[in-house]
Design an enzyme around this catalytic site. Sequence first.
Site: not given
Length: 268
Positions: A20-21, A60, A127, A215
């Site tokens: 993610d991110d 995302h 998100h 993450h």
Amino acid sequence: MELLERLGLGSRRVLILHHDDLGLTHAQNGAYSALGLPTGSVMVPGAWAPAVRGADLGVHLTLTSEWQAPRLRPLTAGESLRDEAGYFPSTLEALWQRARAEEVERELRAQIEAAQRLFSPTHLDTHQGAVMRPDLAEVYLRLAQAYRLVPLIPDTLEGLGVPPPFLPELERLMAEAPFPRVRFLDPYGLPPEERLGFYLGLAHLPSGLYYLAHHSALPTPEGRALPDWATREADYFALAHPEVRRVLAEFHPLTWRAVREALKEGWR
């Protein structure tokens, strides 16, 4: 399970290991490159989004900006998606109270189309679960169909912090969506010192289709500017650990690209 049967994996433990991110910080992107795990999704409004390159990248979709810095702004002019300084709202509650669905749709379309100019997206996720308001979830699923991208849909909403009034309509939308649902795993809420044990504990999972969000970020001064830097570094060091790699090797690895290929027939 229908998807696993179609892929010939019906009795296997299957894992989509998802970063993610990406695009938020250089440290996040650097961990993606260092770990060598293909699947992740990019925060297109992020300053480092243009630098992400990978084999299985999604969008995302971003509607909130929770940190004091860095802050993220919408790509479109929707007033209901901006705080007094012009950034995305800092909380889900503020977003859900103000956001107009038509402005959300324009913003999400803009993010998807911006992503298409940077890489070849395979999937969508959001998100902080920002599309869990039912009318926004409907937009999310409709855009997944329109752009032929696989949306993340968990097999249950339990434990995801969804407001109770949202649940009945969300359950209906998820049940009707022509996409696979995954068993959602996310160690984000665990203390950093428990992260290695969490990953080693994956060895005890039964067969099924799992989606594990992490993450990971490199231990750099820039990465440590985020308030949750210790959590992100803990993910990185755990996923680089040889014993965790041994556990992950016991799963059949799956990418969203492979899922998208399996679903293409239904989109024609």
